[in-house]
Design an enzyme around this catalytic site. Structure first.
Site, PDB file in Angstrom:
ATOM      1  N   CYS A  72       0.856  -1.179   0.000  1.00  0.00           N
ATOM      2  CA  CYS A  72       0.000   0.000   0.000  1.00  0.00           C
ATOM      3  C   CYS A  72       0.893   1.230   0.000  1.00  0.00           C
ATOM      4  O   CYS A  72       1.685   1.425   0.936  1.00  0.00           O
ATOM      5  CB  CYS A  72      -0.917   0.004   1.220  1.00  0.00           C
ATOM      6  SG  CYS A  72      -1.883   1.529   1.388  1.00  0.00           S
ATOM      7  N   GLU A 212     -10.603   0.173  -4.732  1.00  0.00           N
ATOM      8  CA  GLU A 212      -9.556  -0.694  -4.203  1.00  0.00           C
ATOM      9  C   GLU A 212     -10.079  -2.096  -3.949  1.00  0.00           C
ATOM     10  O   GLU A 212     -11.154  -2.286  -3.376  1.00  0.00           O
ATOM     11  CB  GLU A 212      -8.981  -0.112  -2.905  1.00  0.00           C
ATOM     12  CG  GLU A 212      -8.104   1.108  -3.155  1.00  0.00           C
ATOM     13  CD  GLU A 212      -7.115   1.325  -2.029  1.00  0.00           C
ATOM     14  OE1 GLU A 212      -6.352   0.391  -1.707  1.00  0.00           O
ATOM     15  OE2 GLU A 212      -7.113   2.441  -1.467  1.00  0.00           O
ATOM     16  N   CYS A 221      -5.001   6.161  -3.431  1.00  0.00           N
ATOM     17  CA  CYS A 221      -4.276   4.883  -3.517  1.00  0.00           C
ATOM     18  C   CYS A 221      -2.904   5.175  -4.106  1.00  0.00           C
ATOM     19  O   CYS A 221      -2.802   5.606  -5.260  1.00  0.00           O
ATOM     20  CB  CYS A 221      -5.032   3.883  -4.381  1.00  0.00           C
ATOM     21  SG  CYS A 221      -4.164   2.309  -4.630  1.00  0.00           S
ATOM     22  N   GLY A 224      -1.904   2.777  -6.842  1.00  0.00           N
ATOM     23  CA  GLY A 224      -2.777   3.071  -7.974  1.00  0.00           C
ATOM     24  C   GLY A 224      -2.355   4.314  -8.721  1.00  0.00           C
ATOM     25  O   GLY A 224      -2.420   4.378  -9.962  1.00  0.00           O
TER      26      GLY A 224
END
Length: 284
Positions: A72, A212, A221, A224
């Site tokens: 993450c 997500e 994110c 992302g």
């Protein structure tokens, strides 16, 4: 009693537990309980900070539904703030071992506390089998996927976890929930996928919303944002140095000539607390 810290990077919020000295026995169940925004603390997931024999620290990340993710981006920045602000390290460059490999983080300290963090997110992968994506093409670029009433052109990228990037004309009005949830679980993606909807503003600015995997739409994110910039470069839509505008704020992403992706953004502590109404012996 179980102590925790609530932290957020651009509104992508997680619960952090210092597991360098205690063992969490059932992190998946704990993540589901604590992430619930009505009956728990409320978060996008749970992140454990652990010792490592290969790096300064290691981290494990669990989504709100209890599933474990590889990495993450917003979460790892907060890991850096956690370990520095709590004096677990005095280094301003640290390494963190993740399921997506070891990441190097550079801490920007203002006064006594970490303000922003630059993360070397590593080298992206866009080969179909590495993401993974079920496709007849070697590179997962401009693939077609039919969802309800639309056929999308998608570009897929792995930043250690799978991402599917879709370019749209107006991201603000796009129905992220309607399509994101179905794309996440589409049979093309054997490990499911995170889904980014991206609007190109100009050569160095994009706007992004994200669905997500295992959580739903979030305010930001990090992986992302990195995947979206890589997809933009692959499709000749932007430069390699891009500001990504997310619902929770901005991230600066550099897809360097050495093929490494660098992400810079904030990390904030929200509050600290203790779990007292739970059978803690079930978890430690």
């Amino acid at each position: 009693m179980l102590e925790f810290t609530k932290m957020q990077g651009l509104g992508n919020d997680y619960i952090y537990i210092d597991a360098t000295k205690i063992r969490i026995k059932n992190p998946s169940m704990l993540a589901k309980y604590m992430s619930d925004r009505h009956f728990g603390v409320g978060a996008d997931g749970l992140i454990l900070i652990l010792p490592s024999s290969k790096a300064d620290f290691s981290m494990r990340m669990f989504n709100a539904d209890g599933s474990e993710a590889e990495m993450c981006g917003n979460g790892i920045r907060c890991v850096a703030k956690f370990v520095y602000d709590k004096c677990l390290t005095d280094k301003k460059i640290i390494t963190v071992d993740t399921k997506a490999g070891i990441k190097t983080l550079t801490l920007n300290v203002v006064g006594k506390y970490v303000d922003t963090v630059k993360v070397d997110m590593g080298i992206p992968k866009y080969e179909s089998e590495c993401i993974p994506v079920i496709s007849n093409t070697k590179i997962a670029k401009n693939l077609k996927i039919e969802i309800l009433d639309k056929i999308f052109d998608v570009t897929c990228v792995s930043m250690g976890n799978p991402h599917t990037v879709i370019f749209v004309d107006d991201v603000d009005s796009f129905n992220v929930k309607k399509y994101g949830e179905l794309i996440e679980k589409n049979k093309m993606f054997p490990q499911r996928t995170n889904v980014e909807f991206v609007e190109i503003k100009d050569n160095s600015n994009i706007k992004m919303r994200v669905w997500e995997r295992g959580t739903g739409e979030t305010l930001a994110c990090g992986t992302g944002a990195c995947a979206s910039v890589v997809a933009c470069v692959l499709n000749g839509l932007t430069s390699r140095n891009v500001r990504v505008q997310l619902l929770g704020g901005n991230l600066d992403i550099l897809y360097n000539d050495n093929n490494h992706v660098y992400m810079t953004g904030p990390a904030k502590t929200v509050f600290e607390g203790k779990l007292i109404d739970l059978d803690v012996k079930s978890f430690i």
